[in-house]
Scaffold this active site. Sequence first.
Site, PDB file in Angstrom:
ATOM      1  N   TRP A  21      -3.230  -3.558  -3.405  1.00  0.00           N
ATOM      2  CA  TRP A  21      -3.986  -4.789  -3.686  1.00  0.00           C
ATOM      3  C   TRP A  21      -3.716  -5.816  -2.589  1.00  0.00           C
ATOM      4  O   TRP A  21      -4.637  -6.388  -1.996  1.00  0.00           O
ATOM      5  CB  TRP A  21      -3.595  -5.321  -5.063  1.00  0.00           C
ATOM      6  CG  TRP A  21      -4.404  -6.506  -5.538  1.00  0.00           C
ATOM      7  CD1 TRP A  21      -5.383  -7.177  -4.864  1.00  0.00           C
ATOM      8  CD2 TRP A  21      -4.306  -7.151  -6.816  1.00  0.00           C
ATOM      9  NE1 TRP A  21      -5.900  -8.205  -5.635  1.00  0.00           N
ATOM     10  CE2 TRP A  21      -5.252  -8.201  -6.838  1.00  0.00           C
ATOM     11  CE3 TRP A  21      -3.506  -6.939  -7.937  1.00  0.00           C
ATOM     12  CZ2 TRP A  21      -5.405  -9.056  -7.948  1.00  0.00           C
ATOM     13  CZ3 TRP A  21      -3.671  -7.775  -9.032  1.00  0.00           C
ATOM     14  CH2 TRP A  21      -4.609  -8.818  -9.029  1.00  0.00           C
ATOM     15  N   TYR A  57     -10.290  -4.862  -4.073  1.00  0.00           N
ATOM     16  CA  TYR A  57      -9.150  -5.361  -3.299  1.00  0.00           C
ATOM     17  C   TYR A  57      -9.630  -5.725  -1.892  1.00  0.00           C
ATOM     18  O   TYR A  57      -9.670  -4.892  -0.984  1.00  0.00           O
ATOM     19  CB  TYR A  57      -8.037  -4.313  -3.206  1.00  0.00           C
ATOM     20  CG  TYR A  57      -7.424  -3.898  -4.522  1.00  0.00           C
ATOM     21  CD1 TYR A  57      -7.635  -4.612  -5.703  1.00  0.00           C
ATOM     22  CD2 TYR A  57      -6.623  -2.764  -4.604  1.00  0.00           C
ATOM     23  CE1 TYR A  57      -7.068  -4.225  -6.899  1.00  0.00           C
ATOM     24  CE2 TYR A  57      -6.050  -2.357  -5.797  1.00  0.00           C
ATOM     25  CZ  TYR A  57      -6.287  -3.089  -6.942  1.00  0.00           C
ATOM     26  OH  TYR A  57      -5.718  -2.677  -8.131  1.00  0.00           O
ATOM     27  N   GLN A 176      -3.970   3.358 -16.473  1.00  0.00           N
ATOM     28  CA  GLN A 176      -3.272   2.450 -15.560  1.00  0.00           C
ATOM     29  C   GLN A 176      -3.164   1.060 -16.201  1.00  0.00           C
ATOM     30  O   GLN A 176      -4.096   0.268 -16.133  1.00  0.00           O
ATOM     31  CB  GLN A 176      -3.963   2.347 -14.198  1.00  0.00           C
ATOM     32  CG  GLN A 176      -3.135   1.492 -13.242  1.00  0.00           C
ATOM     33  CD  GLN A 176      -3.626   1.464 -11.810  1.00  0.00           C
ATOM     34  OE1 GLN A 176      -3.466   0.457 -11.122  1.00  0.00           O
ATOM     35  NE2 GLN A 176      -4.213   2.542 -11.346  1.00  0.00           N
ATOM     36  N   LEU A 207       6.788  -4.757 -10.289  1.00  0.00           N
ATOM     37  CA  LEU A 207       7.732  -5.822  -9.908  1.00  0.00           C
ATOM     38  C   LEU A 207       7.222  -7.194 -10.320  1.00  0.00           C
ATOM     39  O   LEU A 207       7.732  -8.217  -9.856  1.00  0.00           O
ATOM     40  CB  LEU A 207       7.998  -5.779  -8.403  1.00  0.00           C
ATOM     41  CG  LEU A 207       8.757  -4.545  -7.913  1.00  0.00           C
ATOM     42  CD1 LEU A 207       8.886  -4.558  -6.396  1.00  0.00           C
ATOM     43  CD2 LEU A 207      10.139  -4.462  -8.559  1.00  0.00           C
ATOM     44  N   CYS A 208       6.220  -7.213 -11.206  1.00  0.00           N
ATOM     45  CA  CYS A 208       5.672  -8.468 -11.737  1.00  0.00           C
ATOM     46  C   CYS A 208       5.336  -9.438 -10.610  1.00  0.00           C
ATOM     47  O   CYS A 208       5.811 -10.575 -10.566  1.00  0.00           O
ATOM     48  CB  CYS A 208       6.633  -9.110 -12.731  1.00  0.00           C
ATOM     49  SG  CYS A 208       5.840 -10.313 -13.833  1.00  0.00           S
ATOM     50  N   GLY A 280       3.866  -2.346  -4.701  1.00  0.00           N
ATOM     51  CA  GLY A 280       3.002  -3.088  -3.796  1.00  0.00           C
ATOM     52  C   GLY A 280       3.722  -3.478  -2.518  1.00  0.00           C
ATOM     53  O   GLY A 280       4.848  -3.974  -2.556  1.00  0.00           O
ATOM     54  N   ARG A 282       2.818  -4.634   1.907  1.00  0.00           N
ATOM     55  CA  ARG A 282       1.906  -4.748   3.051  1.00  0.00           C
ATOM     56  C   ARG A 282       2.656  -4.875   4.371  1.00  0.00           C
ATOM     57  O   ARG A 282       2.052  -5.020   5.420  1.00  0.00           O
ATOM     58  CB  ARG A 282       0.955  -5.921   2.865  1.00  0.00           C
ATOM     59  CG  ARG A 282       1.622  -7.248   2.577  1.00  0.00           C
ATOM     60  CD  ARG A 282       0.592  -8.340   2.389  1.00  0.00           C
ATOM     61  NE  ARG A 282       1.134  -9.510   1.723  1.00  0.00           N
ATOM     62  CZ  ARG A 282       0.463 -10.629   1.514  1.00  0.00           C
ATOM     63  NH1 ARG A 282      -0.784 -10.726   1.943  1.00  0.00           N
ATOM     64  NH2 ARG A 282       1.018 -11.640   0.895  1.00  0.00           N
ATOM     65  N   GLN A 286       9.086  -3.897   3.374  1.00  0.00           N
ATOM     66  CA  GLN A 286       9.061  -3.980   1.920  1.00  0.00           C
ATOM     67  C   GLN A 286       9.247  -2.620   1.261  1.00  0.00           C
ATOM     68  O   GLN A 286       9.304  -2.529   0.033  1.00  0.00           O
ATOM     69  CB  GLN A 286       7.747  -4.617   1.460  1.00  0.00           C
ATOM     70  CG  GLN A 286       7.626  -6.086   1.871  1.00  0.00           C
ATOM     71  CD  GLN A 286       6.250  -6.672   1.562  1.00  0.00           C
ATOM     72  OE1 GLN A 286       5.228  -5.989   1.702  1.00  0.00           O
ATOM     73  NE2 GLN A 286       6.232  -7.928   1.157  1.00  0.00           N
TER      74      GLN A 286
END
Length: 330
Positions: A21, A57, A176, A207-208, A280, A282, A286
Amino acid sequence: METIEIGNSGLTASRIGLGTWAIGGWMWGGTEEADAIDTIQQAVERGVTLIDTAPVYGFGRSEEIVGKAISQGGLRDKVVIATKVGLNWGSDEKPFRDSSPARLRQEIEDSLRRLDTDVIDLYQVHWPDPKTPFAETAEVLEGLKKEGKIRAIGVSNYSPAEVDDFRKGGSLDAVQPPYNLFEREIDNDVIPYAELNGLTALCYGALCRGLLSGKVTADREFEGDDLRNNDPKFQAETLPNYIAAVDDLHALAQERFGKSVLALAIRWVLDQGPTIALWGARHPRQLDAMADVEGWHVDDAAKAEIDAILKRHIPEPISPAFMAPPLKAA
């Protein structure tokens, strides 16, 4: 990397999937294509085989980047591509639900082109659209499967009752839902339903939205269209309670397992059932903490301590309902 079969599809995927996303830029403050491509390719190098994306997205941007990363890296035979269908938008780029047969048939062709592939491994209805009978949506997707354009079918953000209606029209391999330590509404319905019916749960927001990374501070500001500006958890009156919970969870993770709160959060999702945790990212950095998730489990005593921490700091959890798109165009 742990693996799991996706329903009865015959597809096997890593239990950590890359969520893209943020890579699309929309609602996350933009993206850098070179970093995004590097992130996808490095994730595969680390053992991630499931890449989850969606047309909305970045309004095609995320799918295009995923397609480039896979094509340029020669990775197509190493990954399970999961994308979605059933959202529409106009020139204002405000999504609304649309699972009409015409929309589904248009979207599959657009996604195949953007992803630079001739088949999508897992095709998921992004949000339930009550304007179209769920069984009718399933029938269209079953037809696409017979045509060889998709390999497996999933639904996202559906309740068990809605899933039951969907399954009257065709097969289903995956659900999902949003799921993490702070957003556990599916504990008593979707997760046991998935276990009972042989479905795999791809859990987004594991991971909220970064809250469980341990890096969010009370004075953190989010730029541009970042969705956390509209997330009730990240507002001034509620964020300190969530940060206090994260601090105690981190202390528990360190004391009991020698791990970070981030690793605890992902491991907890993986220990809840037939689940995949969508991670998630990018930026390649990470991905560094992925290695900390393997080779251990959250035992029952630790789960009880986690529940006590959450009850102490967040007696009234806030749901992820703010993310739901409207049923029709404004």
